[in-house]
Motif scaffolding. Structure first.
Motif, PDB file in Angstrom:
ATOM      1  N   MET A  34      50.143  31.947  43.200  1.00  0.00           N
ATOM      2  CA  MET A  34      48.745  32.015  43.517  1.00  0.00           C
ATOM      3  C   MET A  34      48.127  33.445  43.225  1.00  0.00           C
ATOM      4  O   MET A  34      46.928  33.768  42.618  1.00  0.00           O
ATOM      5  CB  MET A  34      48.263  31.333  44.936  1.00  0.00           C
ATOM      6  CG  MET A  34      48.681  30.094  45.034  1.00  0.00           C
ATOM      7  SD  MET A  34      47.459  28.973  43.854  1.00  0.00           S
ATOM      8  CE  MET A  34      45.832  29.675  44.680  1.00  0.00           C
ATOM      9  N   SER A  35      48.755  34.266  43.895  1.00  0.00           N
ATOM     10  CA  SER A  35      48.463  35.752  43.937  1.00  0.00           C
ATOM     11  C   SER A  35      48.318  36.460  42.364  1.00  0.00           C
ATOM     12  O   SER A  35      47.179  36.910  41.958  1.00  0.00           O
ATOM     13  CB  SER A  35      49.188  36.584  44.814  1.00  0.00           C
ATOM     14  OG  SER A  35      49.084  38.069  44.561  1.00  0.00           O
ATOM     15  N   HIS A  36      49.236  35.986  41.434  1.00  0.00           N
ATOM     16  CA  HIS A  36      49.501  36.727  40.215  1.00  0.00           C
ATOM     17  C   HIS A  36      48.171  35.747  39.388  1.00  0.00           C
ATOM     18  O   HIS A  36      47.515  36.430  38.494  1.00  0.00           O
ATOM     19  CB  HIS A  36      50.682  36.143  39.546  1.00  0.00           C
ATOM     20  CG  HIS A  36      51.920  37.057  40.059  1.00  0.00           C
ATOM     21  ND1 HIS A  36      51.707  38.393  40.353  1.00  0.00           N
ATOM     22  CD2 HIS A  36      52.942  36.628  40.284  1.00  0.00           C
ATOM     23  CE1 HIS A  36      52.857  38.882  40.632  1.00  0.00           C
ATOM     24  NE2 HIS A  36      53.567  37.704  40.824  1.00  0.00           N
ATOM     25  N   ALA A  37      48.093  34.498  39.490  1.00  0.00           N
ATOM     26  CA  ALA A  37      47.024  33.811  38.954  1.00  0.00           C
ATOM     27  C   ALA A  37      45.461  34.289  39.201  1.00  0.00           C
ATOM     28  O   ALA A  37      44.546  34.603  38.577  1.00  0.00           O
ATOM     29  CB  ALA A  37      46.956  32.436  39.099  1.00  0.00           C
ATOM     30  N   GLU A  38      45.390  34.422  40.684  1.00  0.00           N
ATOM     31  CA  GLU A  38      44.046  35.088  41.058  1.00  0.00           C
ATOM     32  C   GLU A  38      43.729  36.583  40.499  1.00  0.00           C
ATOM     33  O   GLU A  38      42.579  36.815  40.255  1.00  0.00           O
ATOM     34  CB  GLU A  38      43.984  35.014  42.626  1.00  0.00           C
ATOM     35  CG  GLU A  38      43.877  33.609  42.914  1.00  0.00           C
ATOM     36  CD  GLU A  38      43.899  33.515  44.408  1.00  0.00           C
ATOM     37  OE1 GLU A  38      44.195  34.347  45.125  1.00  0.00           O
ATOM     38  OE2 GLU A  38      43.883  32.119  45.039  1.00  0.00           O
ATOM     39  N   ASP A  39      44.897  37.429  40.538  1.00  0.00           N
ATOM     40  CA  ASP A  39      44.697  38.899  40.389  1.00  0.00           C
ATOM     41  C   ASP A  39      44.247  38.781  38.619  1.00  0.00           C
ATOM     42  O   ASP A  39      43.349  39.492  38.268  1.00  0.00           O
ATOM     43  CB  ASP A  39      46.015  39.636  40.438  1.00  0.00           C
ATOM     44  CG  ASP A  39      46.324  39.846  41.789  1.00  0.00           C
ATOM     45  OD1 ASP A  39      45.281  39.639  42.608  1.00  0.00           O
ATOM     46  OD2 ASP A  39      47.213  40.346  42.163  1.00  0.00           O
ATOM     47  N   GLN A  66      40.538  39.711  36.912  1.00  0.00           N
ATOM     48  CA  GLN A  66      40.501  40.871  35.855  1.00  0.00           C
ATOM     49  C   GLN A  66      39.808  40.193  34.810  1.00  0.00           C
ATOM     50  O   GLN A  66      38.828  41.063  34.007  1.00  0.00           O
ATOM     51  CB  GLN A  66      41.862  41.403  35.032  1.00  0.00           C
ATOM     52  CG  GLN A  66      42.507  42.234  36.214  1.00  0.00           C
ATOM     53  CD  GLN A  66      43.822  42.622  35.798  1.00  0.00           C
ATOM     54  OE1 GLN A  66      44.783  41.847  35.563  1.00  0.00           O
ATOM     55  NE2 GLN A  66      44.229  43.686  35.695  1.00  0.00           N
ATOM     56  N   ILE A  67      39.910  39.108  34.178  1.00  0.00           N
ATOM     57  CA  ILE A  67      39.127  38.325  33.082  1.00  0.00           C
ATOM     58  C   ILE A  67      37.686  38.289  33.615  1.00  0.00           C
ATOM     59  O   ILE A  67      36.797  38.596  32.668  1.00  0.00           O
ATOM     60  CB  ILE A  67      39.828  36.870  32.725  1.00  0.00           C
ATOM     61  CG1 ILE A  67      41.016  37.326  32.395  1.00  0.00           C
ATOM     62  CG2 ILE A  67      38.981  36.295  31.933  1.00  0.00           C
ATOM     63  CD1 ILE A  67      42.025  36.043  32.123  1.00  0.00           C
ATOM     64  N   ASP A  68      37.399  37.942  34.839  1.00  0.00           N
ATOM     65  CA  ASP A  68      35.974  37.695  35.592  1.00  0.00           C
ATOM     66  C   ASP A  68      35.114  39.175  35.031  1.00  0.00           C
ATOM     67  O   ASP A  68      34.085  39.294  34.673  1.00  0.00           O
ATOM     68  CB  ASP A  68      36.031  37.344  36.876  1.00  0.00           C
ATOM     69  CG  ASP A  68      36.250  35.864  37.026  1.00  0.00           C
ATOM     70  OD1 ASP A  68      36.168  35.125  35.902  1.00  0.00           O
ATOM     71  OD2 ASP A  68      36.347  35.450  37.908  1.00  0.00           O
ATOM     72  N   ALA A  90      47.699  38.657  30.731  1.00  0.00           N
ATOM     73  CA  ALA A  90      49.185  38.669  30.715  1.00  0.00           C
ATOM     74  C   ALA A  90      49.543  38.653  32.230  1.00  0.00           C
ATOM     75  O   ALA A  90      50.601  38.071  32.465  1.00  0.00           O
ATOM     76  CB  ALA A  90      49.496  40.266  30.372  1.00  0.00           C
ATOM     77  N   THR A  91      48.611  39.192  33.171  1.00  0.00           N
ATOM     78  CA  THR A  91      48.649  38.599  34.658  1.00  0.00           C
ATOM     79  C   THR A  91      48.762  37.527  34.970  1.00  0.00           C
ATOM     80  O   THR A  91      49.939  37.215  35.991  1.00  0.00           O
ATOM     81  CB  THR A  91      47.747  39.694  35.307  1.00  0.00           C
ATOM     82  OG1 THR A  91      47.881  40.867  35.095  1.00  0.00           O
ATOM     83  CG2 THR A  91      48.050  39.568  36.825  1.00  0.00           C
ATOM     84  N   THR A  92      48.216  36.525  34.574  1.00  0.00           N
ATOM     85  CA  THR A  92      48.349  35.434  34.595  1.00  0.00           C
ATOM     86  C   THR A  92      49.575  34.567  34.333  1.00  0.00           C
ATOM     87  O   THR A  92      50.080  33.878  35.136  1.00  0.00           O
ATOM     88  CB  THR A  92      47.123  34.545  34.197  1.00  0.00           C
ATOM     89  OG1 THR A  92      47.120  34.431  32.830  1.00  0.00           O
ATOM     90  CG2 THR A  92      45.864  34.592  34.840  1.00  0.00           C
ATOM     91  N   LEU A  93      50.207  35.221  33.306  1.00  0.00           N
ATOM     92  CA  LEU A  93      51.436  34.698  32.902  1.00  0.00           C
ATOM     93  C   LEU A  93      52.478  34.920  33.912  1.00  0.00           C
ATOM     94  O   LEU A  93      53.516  34.231  33.949  1.00  0.00           O
ATOM     95  CB  LEU A  93      51.877  35.442  31.529  1.00  0.00           C
ATOM     96  CG  LEU A  93      51.163  34.954  30.263  1.00  0.00           C
ATOM     97  CD1 LEU A  93      51.548  35.569  29.105  1.00  0.00           C
ATOM     98  CD2 LEU A  93      51.321  33.583  29.965  1.00  0.00           C
TER      99      LEU A  93
END
Length: 178
Positions: free
Chosen positions: A86-91, A95-97, A71-74
């Motif tokens: 970039m910040s949202h995608a990396e965050d 979390q997924i990692d 959801a955060t990557t969205l």
């Protein structure tokens, strides 16, 4: 930036995650908001908030962490400024990692909607990784996770909807790779 999960994941999760309003759990509500967020940027923040609350109540849940990360990557899709994207995608990826690192043998036995938590967590991660632009260098890991899900002995015991979604995603990956 394309951070949208494929439609087949949406279809899968609709099949295995539907519940009546009378028996709706907090997860069901968060999941429904996640489905909306996949189609409409206006639903993203609510999805992130709901999964974040669920994760706060169960901080060791790899499944909830994976959904929160997805959801955060969205958020990256809806952000206007490149550094926010970039910040949202990396965050979300972080979390997924972490969700993948939290997976333990007991998650192979623990079921969520009839599917092993470990399989659903890996599938969410794979779909997210495979949906990201190539600059994130996650496609190979997404493909490996997808292959791991298919190779798992638990895969044959998963609900048909889950199996079909995994196979469809694998077929799409093969088609895209030509």
């Amino acid at each position: 930036m394309k951070a949208k999960l494929p439609a087949l994941l949406f279809s899968l999760l609709t099949l295995i995650g539907s519940a009546s309003a009378a028996t709706e759990t907090p997860f069901d509500a968060a999941f429904q908001q996640f489905q909306i967020a996949q189609r409409d940027d206006a639903g993203i923040e609510a999805s992130v908030e709901q999964f974040t609350k669920l994760l706060a109540a169960e901080p060791g849940s790899p499944l909830l962490m994976a959904y929160t990360g997805a959801a955060t990557t969205l958020r990256a899709r809806a952000a206007m400024m490149p550094w926010k994207k970039m910040s949202h995608a990396e965050d979300g990826l972080a979390q997924i990692d972490k969700a993948l690192q939290l997976l333990q043998p007991q998650h192979d036995q623990q079921l969520h909607r009839g599917t092993a938590v470990s399989l659903e967590t890996r599938f969410i991660a794979a779909n997210t990784f495979l949906s990201l632009p190539s600059m994130f260098n996650r496609a190979a890991r997404g493909a490996k996770l997808l292959a791991d899900v298919q190779a798992s002995p638990m895969f044959a015991q998963a609900p048909a909807g889950f199996q079909n979604a995994v196979r469809e995603r694998a077929a799409k990956l093969a088609k895209d790779a030509k």
